[in-house]
Design an enzyme around this catalytic site. Structure first.
Site, short mmCIF file in Angstrom:
data_model
loop_
_atom_site.label_atom_id
_atom_site.label_comp_id
_atom_site.label_asym_id
_atom_site.label_seq_id
_atom_site.Cartn_x
_atom_site.Cartn_y
_atom_site.Cartn_z
N GLY A 242 61.59 32.42 -13.21
CA GLY A 242 60.32 31.89 -12.71
C GLY A 242 59.99 30.50 -13.20
O GLY A 242 58.87 30.03 -13.05
N HIS B 165 63.32 44.71 -17.37
CA HIS B 165 63.12 43.33 -16.93
C HIS B 165 62.47 42.54 -18.06
O HIS B 165 61.64 43.07 -18.80
CB HIS B 165 62.24 43.31 -15.68
CG HIS B 165 62.20 41.96 -15.02
ND1 HIS B 165 61.39 40.95 -15.48
CD2 HIS B 165 62.87 41.47 -13.96
CE1 HIS B 165 61.57 39.88 -14.71
NE2 HIS B 165 62.46 40.17 -13.78
N GLU C 1 60.15 40.50 -18.13
CA GLU C 1 58.67 40.48 -18.10
C GLU C 1 58.12 41.77 -18.72
O GLU C 1 57.06 41.76 -19.33
CB GLU C 1 58.17 40.26 -16.66
CG GLU C 1 58.43 38.82 -16.23
CD GLU C 1 58.53 38.60 -14.74
OE1 GLU C 1 58.23 39.51 -13.95
OE2 GLU C 1 58.94 37.48 -14.34
N GLU D 50 69.83 37.93 -16.99
CA GLU D 50 68.71 37.07 -16.63
C GLU D 50 68.27 36.30 -17.87
O GLU D 50 67.45 36.79 -18.66
CB GLU D 50 67.54 37.94 -16.14
CG GLU D 50 67.87 38.71 -14.88
CD GLU D 50 66.64 38.94 -14.03
OE1 GLU D 50 66.67 38.55 -12.87
OE2 GLU D 50 65.64 39.46 -14.55
N ASN E 6 63.39 41.17 -6.20
CA ASN E 6 62.34 41.71 -7.06
C ASN E 6 61.02 41.07 -6.68
O ASN E 6 60.81 39.88 -6.94
CB ASN E 6 62.68 41.41 -8.54
CG ASN E 6 61.57 41.82 -9.47
OD1 ASN E 6 60.71 42.62 -9.11
ND2 ASN E 6 61.57 41.26 -10.67
N TRP E 7 60.15 41.87 -6.05
CA TRP E 7 58.88 41.31 -5.56
C TRP E 7 57.82 41.22 -6.67
O TRP E 7 56.72 40.75 -6.42
CB TRP E 7 58.35 42.14 -4.40
CG TRP E 7 59.25 42.19 -3.20
CD1 TRP E 7 60.47 41.57 -3.06
CD2 TRP E 7 59.03 42.91 -1.97
NE1 TRP E 7 61.01 41.86 -1.83
CE2 TRP E 7 60.15 42.68 -1.13
CE3 TRP E 7 58.01 43.72 -1.49
CZ2 TRP E 7 60.27 43.23 0.14
CZ3 TRP E 7 58.11 44.27 -0.22
CH2 TRP E 7 59.23 44.02 0.58
N LYS E 8 58.14 41.72 -7.85
CA LYS E 8 57.20 41.69 -8.97
C LYS E 8 55.83 42.25 -8.53
O LYS E 8 55.79 43.17 -7.73
CB LYS E 8 57.07 40.27 -9.53
CG LYS E 8 58.44 39.61 -9.77
CD LYS E 8 58.32 38.35 -10.55
CE LYS E 8 59.65 37.64 -10.58
NZ LYS E 8 59.86 36.88 -11.79
N GLY F 57 61.28 34.97 -7.14
CA GLY F 57 60.46 34.13 -6.25
C GLY F 57 61.05 33.95 -4.85
O GLY F 57 60.34 34.07 -3.85
N SER G 176 65.68 31.96 -11.21
CA SER G 176 65.46 30.84 -10.29
C SER G 176 66.61 30.63 -9.30
O SER G 176 66.96 29.49 -8.99
CB SER G 176 65.16 29.56 -11.08
OG SER G 176 64.00 29.74 -11.88
C1 PEP Z 1 63.40 38.05 -11.53
O1 PEP Z 1 62.23 38.38 -11.36
O2 PEP Z 1 64.22 38.92 -11.88
C2 PEP Z 1 63.79 36.65 -11.33
C3 PEP Z 1 65.03 36.31 -11.54
O3 PEP Z 1 62.79 35.78 -10.94
P1 PEP Z 1 62.99 34.27 -10.37
O4 PEP Z 1 64.10 34.35 -9.34
O5 PEP Z 1 61.68 33.95 -9.75
O6 PEP Z 1 63.36 33.41 -11.52
#
Ligand code: PEP
Length: 220
Positions: free
Chosen positions: A148, A76, A78, A142, A6-8, A200, A178
């Site tokens: 993040g 998600h 976010e 998640e 996931n490049w956000k 990330g 993470s």
């Molecule tokens: C995500 O954006 O779904 C995610 C798990 O981010 P990160 O790996 O940066 O925690």
């Protein structure tokens, strides 16, 4: 094993650097075409439930399909935290996408507060009850406190949540939060962890590749 990057709202790596990897990428909208043209399995990061209409800033299933996009993330954390996404809108997005032939990765997970109050299972049950079973539905667990933040669920904590999710839905369950090359093996080795949603660490080609290689070594 399903590994998803996931490049956000980051530009992300050059798609050509990822050719040949057994992975899904979720780039920002402006990079979808490049990823599709490079032959990557490309998902959007969100999708609206209406096929078209006056919904500024949204994207529809037909517009994604026209581009060669084959799936979408939905719900998600976010989106839930910053953009008012609710269980109801997650359900509408998910249903419309699945009915129109897109694959969906629906994200669920509890906040730090909810975990501390012992609410994790109730939150997961509520979020999942909005979803209907479908062969093209994948769930991503998640925990919001791990996204993040550099905090990762231990393999045991992830396994416990995944087993609970699988008692409620018949779908592959990915872990996200993470996940990095250093902790991927322990998490991916858990019996109810079917892959990873990587934020990330998917922005750097080397770390994403290392995670894909780790996943490939885990017997299915
Ligand atoms: C995500 O954006 O779904 C995610 C798990 O981010 P990160 O790996 O940066 O925690």
């Amino acid at each position: 094993m399903i590994i998803v990057g996931n490049w956000k709202m980051f530009r992300g790596p050059e798609p050509s650097a990822l050719v040949g990897l057994d992975a899904v990428v979720c780039p920002p909208f402006t990079r979808l075409r490049d990823c599709v043209e490079a032959g990557l399995t490309t998902f959007a990061q969100n999708v609206h439930w209406e096929p078209e209409g006056p919904y500024t800033g949204e994207i529809s299933v037909p517009l994604l399909v026209e581009l060669g996009v084959v799936g979408s993330l939905v719900g998600h954390s976010e989106r839930r935290q910053y953009f008012g996404e609710t269980d109801e809108t997650v359900a509408k997005r998910t249903r419309a996408a699945l009915e129109a032939g897109l694959r969906v990765i629906a994200c669920v997970g509890e906040t730090q507060d909810e975990r501390e109050r012992g609410e994790t299972e109730n939150v997961l049950r509520r979020q999942l009850s909005a979803l209907e079973p479908h062969p093209d539905l994948v769930v991503a667990y998640e925990p919001v406190w791990a996204i993040g933040t550099g905090l990762t669920a231990t393999p045991e904590t992830a396994q416990e949540a995944h087993a609970f999710i699988k008692s409620l839905v018949d779908a592959p369950v990915l872990y996200g939060g993470s996940l990095k090359p250093e902790n991927a093996a322990g998490l991916l080795a858990q019996p109810d962890v079917d892959g990873a949603l990587v934020g990330g660490a998917s922005l750097e080609v080397d770390s994403f590749k290392a995670i894909c290689e780790t996943a490939a070594r885990i017997p299915s």
